[in-house]
Design a protein around this motif. Structure first.
Motif, PDB file in Angstrom:
ATOM      1  N   LYS A 169       0.828  -1.205   0.000  1.00 49.42           N
ATOM      2  CA  LYS A 169       0.000   0.000   0.000  1.00 49.42           C
ATOM      3  C   LYS A 169       0.865   1.259   0.000  1.00 49.42           C
ATOM      4  CE  LYS A 169      -3.929  -2.141   2.355  1.00 49.42           C
ATOM      5  NZ  LYS A 169      -4.820  -2.114   3.549  1.00 49.42           N
ATOM      6  N   TYR A 170       2.075   1.141   0.552  1.00 50.20           N
ATOM      7  CA  TYR A 170       3.014   2.263   0.627  1.00 50.20           C
ATOM      8  C   TYR A 170       3.572   2.509  -0.774  1.00 50.20           C
ATOM      9  CZ  TYR A 170       6.896   5.001   2.676  1.00 50.20           C
ATOM     10  OH  TYR A 170       7.785   5.991   3.027  1.00 50.20           O
ATOM     11  N   PHE A 171       3.208   3.642  -1.371  1.00 51.30           N
ATOM     12  CA  PHE A 171       3.510   3.856  -2.783  1.00 51.30           C
ATOM     13  C   PHE A 171       4.998   3.825  -3.086  1.00 51.30           C
ATOM     14  CE2 PHE A 171       4.672   6.628  -6.311  1.00 51.30           C
ATOM     15  CZ  PHE A 171       4.010   5.979  -7.340  1.00 51.30           C
ATOM     16  N   GLU A 172       5.817   4.426  -2.214  1.00 52.16           N
ATOM     17  CA  GLU A 172       7.246   4.516  -2.509  1.00 52.16           C
ATOM     18  C   GLU A 172       7.873   3.138  -2.663  1.00 52.16           C
ATOM     19  OE1 GLU A 172       5.640   6.386  -0.440  1.00 52.16           O
ATOM     20  OE2 GLU A 172       6.141   8.478  -0.927  1.00 52.16           O
ATOM     21  N   ALA A 173       7.494   2.186  -1.825  1.00 43.18           N
ATOM     22  CA  ALA A 173       8.024   0.824  -1.937  1.00 43.18           C
ATOM     23  C   ALA A 173       7.523   0.157  -3.209  1.00 43.18           C
ATOM     24  CB  ALA A 173       7.627   0.005  -0.709  1.00 43.18           C
ATOM     25  N   ARG A 174       6.258   0.364  -3.508  1.00 42.81           N
ATOM     26  CA  ARG A 174       5.686  -0.202  -4.738  1.00 42.81           C
ATOM     27  C   ARG A 174       6.359   0.389  -5.975  1.00 42.81           C
ATOM     28  NH1 ARG A 174       0.929   1.163  -3.759  1.00 42.81           N
ATOM     29  NH2 ARG A 174       0.336   2.587  -5.446  1.00 42.81           N
ATOM     30  N   PHE A 175       6.630   1.696  -5.918  1.00 37.23           N
ATOM     31  CA  PHE A 175       7.303   2.379  -7.028  1.00 37.23           C
ATOM     32  C   PHE A 175       8.671   1.749  -7.298  1.00 37.23           C
ATOM     33  CE2 PHE A 175      10.259   5.595  -8.564  1.00 37.23           C
ATOM     34  CZ  PHE A 175       9.568   6.167  -9.621  1.00 37.23           C
ATOM     35  N   GLU A 176       9.474   1.548  -6.238  1.00 42.40           N
ATOM     36  CA  GLU A 176      10.797   0.948  -6.409  1.00 42.40           C
ATOM     37  C   GLU A 176      10.692  -0.447  -7.017  1.00 42.40           C
ATOM     38  OE1 GLU A 176      13.763   2.149  -6.112  1.00 42.40           O
ATOM     39  OE2 GLU A 176      13.391   4.045  -5.080  1.00 42.40           O
ATOM     40  N   ALA A 177       9.690  -1.209  -6.595  1.00 40.71           N
ATOM     41  CA  ALA A 177       9.512  -2.563  -7.129  1.00 40.71           C
ATOM     42  C   ALA A 177       9.136  -2.533  -8.605  1.00 40.71           C
ATOM     43  CB  ALA A 177       8.441  -3.290  -6.321  1.00 40.71           C
ATOM     44  N   ILE A 178       8.252  -1.626  -8.964  1.00 36.72           N
ATOM     45  CA  ILE A 178       7.846  -1.511 -10.378  1.00 36.72           C
ATOM     46  C   ILE A 178       9.036  -1.153 -11.249  1.00 36.72           C
ATOM     47  CG2 ILE A 178       6.469  -0.138 -11.996  1.00 36.72           C
ATOM     48  CD1 ILE A 178       4.378   0.133  -9.699  1.00 36.72           C
ATOM     49  N   ILE A 179       9.766  -0.124 -10.843  1.00 36.45           N
ATOM     50  CA  ILE A 179      10.930   0.307 -11.615  1.00 36.45           C
ATOM     51  C   ILE A 179      11.964  -0.815 -11.678  1.00 36.45           C
ATOM     52  CG2 ILE A 179      12.831   1.963 -11.712  1.00 36.45           C
ATOM     53  CD1 ILE A 179      10.008   3.109 -12.339  1.00 36.45           C
ATOM     54  N   GLY A 180      12.196  -1.469 -10.545  1.00 34.03           N
ATOM     55  CA  GLY A 180      13.195  -2.531 -10.492  1.00 34.03           C
ATOM     56  C   GLY A 180      12.856  -3.706 -11.391  1.00 34.03           C
ATOM     57  N   LEU A 181      11.619  -4.158 -11.364  1.00 38.72           N
ATOM     58  CA  LEU A 181      11.224  -5.285 -12.206  1.00 38.72           C
ATOM     59  C   LEU A 181      11.270  -4.925 -13.682  1.00 38.72           C
ATOM     60  CD1 LEU A 181       8.280  -6.647 -10.049  1.00 38.72           C
ATOM     61  CD2 LEU A 181      10.398  -7.878 -10.577  1.00 38.72           C
ATOM     62  N   ALA A 182      10.843  -3.719 -14.019  1.00 43.73           N
ATOM     63  CA  ALA A 182      10.867  -3.302 -15.423  1.00 43.73           C
ATOM     64  C   ALA A 182      12.294  -3.254 -15.955  1.00 43.73           C
ATOM     65  CB  ALA A 182      10.193  -1.948 -15.582  1.00 43.73           C
ATOM     66  N   LYS A 183      13.210  -2.696 -15.154  1.00 41.18           N
ATOM     67  CA  LYS A 183      14.607  -2.610 -15.591  1.00 41.18           C
ATOM     68  C   LYS A 183      15.241  -3.995 -15.721  1.00 41.18           C
ATOM     69  CE  LYS A 183      15.767   2.074 -14.132  1.00 41.18           C
ATOM     70  NZ  LYS A 183      16.635   2.921 -13.276  1.00 41.18           N
ATOM     71  N   ARG A 184      14.702  -4.981 -14.986  1.00 48.64           N
ATOM     72  CA  ARG A 184      15.226  -6.340 -15.055  1.00 48.64           C
ATOM     73  C   ARG A 184      14.445  -7.175 -16.068  1.00 48.64           C
ATOM     74  NH1 ARG A 184      15.939  -3.891 -10.488  1.00 48.64           N
ATOM     75  NH2 ARG A 184      17.846  -4.197  -9.238  1.00 48.64           N
ATOM     76  N   GLN A 185      13.590  -6.520 -16.850  1.00 45.57           N
ATOM     77  CA  GLN A 185      12.808  -7.148 -17.918  1.00 45.57           C
ATOM     78  C   GLN A 185      11.960  -8.314 -17.409  1.00 45.57           C
ATOM     79  OE1 GLN A 185      15.995  -7.908 -20.835  1.00 45.57           O
ATOM     80  NE2 GLN A 185      15.296  -6.104 -21.966  1.00 45.57           N
ATOM     81  N   ASP A 186      11.399  -8.123 -16.233  1.00 46.70           N
ATOM     82  CA  ASP A 186      10.537  -9.135 -15.634  1.00 46.70           C
ATOM     83  C   ASP A 186       9.084  -8.762 -15.951  1.00 46.70           C
ATOM     84  OD1 ASP A 186       8.927 -10.671 -13.815  1.00 46.70           O
ATOM     85  OD2 ASP A 186      10.725 -11.019 -12.605  1.00 46.70           O
ATOM     86  N   LYS A 187       8.492  -9.528 -16.837  1.00 44.33           N
ATOM     87  CA  LYS A 187       7.175  -9.163 -17.359  1.00 44.33           C
ATOM     88  C   LYS A 187       6.029  -9.390 -16.373  1.00 44.33           C
ATOM     89  CE  LYS A 187       8.232  -9.239 -22.269  1.00 44.33           C
ATOM     90  NZ  LYS A 187       9.681  -9.125 -22.076  1.00 44.33           N
ATOM     91  N   ARG A 188       6.354  -9.848 -15.176  1.00 44.90           N
ATOM     92  CA  ARG A 188       5.316  -9.930 -14.144  1.00 44.90           C
ATOM     93  C   ARG A 188       4.828  -8.545 -13.726  1.00 44.90           C
ATOM     94  NH1 ARG A 188       8.151 -13.944  -9.893  1.00 44.90           N
ATOM     95  NH2 ARG A 188       9.995 -12.814 -10.662  1.00 44.90           N
ATOM     96  N   VAL A 189       5.545  -7.507 -14.148  1.00 48.83           N
ATOM     97  CA  VAL A 189       5.166  -6.141 -13.782  1.00 48.83           C
ATOM     98  C   VAL A 189       4.329  -5.459 -14.860  1.00 48.83           C
ATOM     99  CG1 VAL A 189       7.125  -4.854 -14.780  1.00 48.83           C
ATOM    100  CG2 VAL A 189       6.124  -4.098 -12.603  1.00 48.83           C
ATOM    101  N   THR A 190       4.122  -6.113 -16.002  1.00 47.02           N
ATOM    102  CA  THR A 190       3.459  -5.456 -17.138  1.00 47.02           C
ATOM    103  C   THR A 190       2.082  -4.916 -16.781  1.00 47.02           C
ATOM    104  OG1 THR A 190       4.664  -6.777 -18.777  1.00 47.02           O
ATOM    105  CG2 THR A 190       2.583  -5.767 -19.483  1.00 47.02           C
ATOM    106  N   GLN A 191       1.242  -5.742 -16.178  1.00 50.85           N
ATOM    107  CA  GLN A 191      -0.129  -5.302 -15.890  1.00 50.85           C
ATOM    108  C   GLN A 191      -0.148  -4.183 -14.841  1.00 50.85           C
ATOM    109  OE1 GLN A 191      -2.894  -6.090 -17.600  1.00 50.85           O
ATOM    110  NE2 GLN A 191      -1.431  -7.200 -18.905  1.00 50.85           N
ATOM    111  N   ILE A 192       0.790  -4.219 -13.903  1.00 47.51           N
ATOM    112  CA  ILE A 192       0.881  -3.149 -12.910  1.00 47.51           C
ATOM    113  C   ILE A 192       1.278  -1.842 -13.590  1.00 47.51           C
ATOM    114  CG2 ILE A 192       2.104  -2.346 -10.847  1.00 47.51           C
ATOM    115  CD1 ILE A 192       0.235  -4.647 -10.264  1.00 47.51           C
ATOM    116  N   LEU A 193       2.208  -1.901 -14.533  1.00 45.85           N
ATOM    117  CA  LEU A 193       2.609  -0.691 -15.263  1.00 45.85           C
ATOM    118  C   LEU A 193       1.441  -0.133 -16.062  1.00 45.85           C
ATOM    119  CD1 LEU A 193       6.218  -1.095 -16.746  1.00 45.85           C
ATOM    120  CD2 LEU A 193       5.321   0.836 -15.429  1.00 45.85           C
ATOM    121  N   ILE A 194       0.694  -1.013 -16.699  1.00 46.63           N
ATOM    122  CA  ILE A 194      -0.484  -0.561 -17.458  1.00 46.63           C
ATOM    123  C   ILE A 194      -1.452   0.172 -16.536  1.00 46.63           C
ATOM    124  CG2 ILE A 194      -2.562  -1.370 -18.660  1.00 46.63           C
ATOM    125  CD1 ILE A 194      -0.788  -3.565 -19.926  1.00 46.63           C
TER     126      ILE A 194
END
Length: 288
Positions: A208-233
């Motif tokens: 729920k804490y946006f800053e932690a979620r933000f770091e995870a989204i950016i981190g997964l995207a940079k590591r080309q982990d497509k489990r983050v695709t729907q969250i980015l959308i």
């Protein structure tokens, strides 16, 4: 496109500016007197001014205050010793003081400032004390204080050393969101990548804490982990979006993000990060 600052954040900045204005031209003796003020934030601003001015008198004062029976003076001493200019002998003494305070002080705020300052000293020394910091962090990752664990994550962010990864994974699994946020920041700033790190980031997508979620989204995207695709959308479909989230769609390389990026373009117009990501993904799509 950054989120609008809250009134609370603006008020904090205004207070900080007020205290900075109050301290910036005070003579040294007046600043030292403010270290005993009832308002700790004002005392901290006085300590910051003393730290910036530096000199042997302030260094000796901070070293002596680290043994004070008043926890606020010990905390301020630890803060001052973090970034004040020191010679080799002063640094050796100060690092020992900070290490001892971080491990043994009864006050969580003192331990917290000591860990943070130890990290700053390691950053200035460019890895010279990396092994000592790792030894310290073995204990402080388990500290009962949230802020000590937060500052441990910060300290581990100041230089790249893969021996930090097991400690950061412990912090990524912490019970407190701010600790996980700083651990994710440390992982991202040093570009660490293991399957366990990615799995920890996936779990952070539900934070729920946006800053932690933000770091995870950016981190997964940079590591080309497509489990983050729907969250980015989802995030890029909001009324307020972050440029960095747009930018990392190019890193992720998932062409299914193109319709969302076109919607961003229709809503907000063109900007550098968006244009680059669209160009990259369109190029990838043309090769399919």
């Amino acid at each position: 496109m950054m989120m609008v600052r809250s009134a609370y954040d603006k008020k904090k900045d205004d207070i900080h500016f007020e205290y900075w204005q109050r301290c910036r031209y005070l003579p040294e003796d007046k600043l030292i007197a403010l270290l005993d003020h009832d308002n700790f934030k004002l005392s901290l601003e006085a300590a910051a001014s003393l730290q910036l001015r530096g000199g042997s008198k302030i260094i000796r004062l901070a070293q002596m205050d680290s043994f004070s029976n008043r926890y606020k003076r010990r905390a301020l001493a630890a803060f001052i010793l973090g970034q004040i200019k020191l010679n080799t002998k002063e640094e050796k003494i100060s690092l020992k003081i900070l290490y001892d305070l971080a491990l043994n002080d009864q006050s969580a705020i003192v331990r917290s400032y000591a860990v943070s300052s130890f990290g700053h000293r390691c950053e200035k020394a460019k890895k010279k004390y990396a092994d000592t910091l790792l030894s310290l962090a073995q204990s402080t990752v388990l500290d009962k204080s949230v802020m000590v664990r937060v500052n441990t994550a910060f300290a581990l962010s100041v230089f790249k050393n893969r021996a930090s990864i097991p400690l950061l994974i412990k912090l990524l699994k912490d019970t407190h969101s701010e600790v996980k946020n700083w651990a994710a920041f440390a992982v991202n700033v040093n570009n660490y990548d293991t399957p366990e790190i990615r799995n920890c980031f996936v779990l952070l997508l539900d934070e729920k804490y946006f800053e932690a979620r933000f770091e995870a989204i950016i981190g997964l995207a940079k590591r080309q982990d497509k489990r983050v695709t729907q969250i980015l959308i989802h995030e890029l479909s909001q009324e307020r979006i972050y440029d960095e989230m747009v930018e990392v769609t190019a890193n992720l390389g998932d062409v299914s993000l193109l319709p969302t990026l076109y919607q961003v373009k229709d809503k907000f117009g063109t900007f550098k990060e968006l244009n680059t990501s669209i160009k990259v993904l369109e190029h990838l799509k043309s090769k399919l």
